[in-house]
Design a protein around this motif. Sequence first.
Motif, short mmCIF file in Angstrom:
data_model
loop_
_atom_site.label_atom_id
_atom_site.label_comp_id
_atom_site.label_asym_id
_atom_site.label_seq_id
_atom_site.Cartn_x
_atom_site.Cartn_y
_atom_site.Cartn_z
N VAL A 71 0.86 -1.31 -0.04
CA VAL A 71 -0.02 0.00 0.01
C VAL A 71 0.91 1.28 0.09
O VAL A 71 0.47 2.31 -0.62
CB VAL A 71 -0.97 -0.09 1.28
N ALA A 72 1.81 1.24 0.89
CA ALA A 72 2.92 2.28 0.99
C ALA A 72 3.59 2.86 -0.43
O ALA A 72 3.59 3.87 -0.92
CB ALA A 72 3.90 2.10 1.84
N TYR A 73 3.78 1.75 -1.34
CA TYR A 73 4.51 1.82 -2.54
C TYR A 73 3.63 2.27 -3.36
O TYR A 73 4.00 3.10 -4.03
CB TYR A 73 5.09 0.34 -2.98
N ALA A 118 10.46 4.96 -5.30
CA ALA A 118 9.30 4.51 -4.33
C ALA A 118 9.65 3.30 -3.36
O ALA A 118 9.40 3.19 -2.62
CB ALA A 118 7.90 4.25 -5.27
N LEU A 119 10.34 2.52 -4.35
CA LEU A 119 10.89 1.27 -3.38
C LEU A 119 11.85 1.73 -2.34
O LEU A 119 11.84 1.04 -1.17
CB LEU A 119 11.67 0.27 -4.41
N ALA A 120 12.71 2.65 -2.58
CA ALA A 120 13.66 3.12 -1.41
C ALA A 120 12.72 3.71 -0.28
O ALA A 120 12.92 3.32 0.97
CB ALA A 120 14.65 4.03 -1.96
N SER A 136 10.87 0.96 1.42
CA SER A 136 11.76 -0.04 2.21
C SER A 136 11.99 0.83 3.56
O SER A 136 11.97 0.05 4.73
CB SER A 136 12.93 -0.16 1.37
N VAL A 137 11.97 1.89 3.72
CA VAL A 137 12.17 2.83 4.94
C VAL A 137 11.01 2.59 5.74
O VAL A 137 11.14 2.25 7.10
CB VAL A 137 12.63 4.32 4.63
N PHE A 138 9.88 2.71 5.18
CA PHE A 138 8.75 2.76 5.93
C PHE A 138 8.49 0.96 6.41
O PHE A 138 8.24 1.16 7.62
CB PHE A 138 7.51 3.11 4.77
N VAL A 162 8.05 -0.06 10.50
CA VAL A 162 6.67 -0.94 10.58
C VAL A 162 7.42 -2.49 11.39
O VAL A 162 6.86 -2.87 12.31
CB VAL A 162 5.91 -1.11 9.51
N GLY A 163 8.01 -2.90 10.45
CA GLY A 163 8.54 -4.37 10.86
C GLY A 163 9.37 -4.36 12.15
O GLY A 163 9.13 -5.18 12.89
#
Length: 159
Positions: free
Chosen positions: A40-42, A68-70, A73-75, A79-80
């Motif tokens: 969703v974030a992507y 967008a991937l970078a 990935s931070v997001f 979250v993880g």
Amino acid sequence: MRKLALRIIDFFYPPFKNWFSIGTFRYMASGGFTAASGIVAYFVIYNYLLRQQDVHINGYLITAPIAALALESVFTFIVGFTLNKYLVFTQSNLKGRIQLFRYGTVVCTNILLNYALMKILVEGFQFYPSISKAFITVILAIFSYFSQKYFSFRVKKNV
């Protein structure tokens, strides 16, 4: 908030109790949520934040999908880590900064292993990319679980 999240996850646990421990099920649920929120974030980052436009930084071109991937990935890293620290591996008595560093180490290792295994399976053995990716995802999820449990969020035994 933590108790509510655990209640929701644990509500779905009974049908799986013969196959997984509650801790493993919580890890799988947290990982699934992290993956879904990453997708969703992507989508949001690519379509609404970047507006599908490439990014130019100091004369370098970063294509919109890679930018967008970078950002995604931070997001998903945040979250993880948060879900693993506060929902899954709550018994760890390591300091938070050590957990964060170790979690990052495991994530970076997974990225490198993902890349290397894709190169080997797809380019070396000529396996179909989607099947290779699915296989690698399962292998790395198992690797990640044990790495997080026994390395990133390890429980130190008091001597």
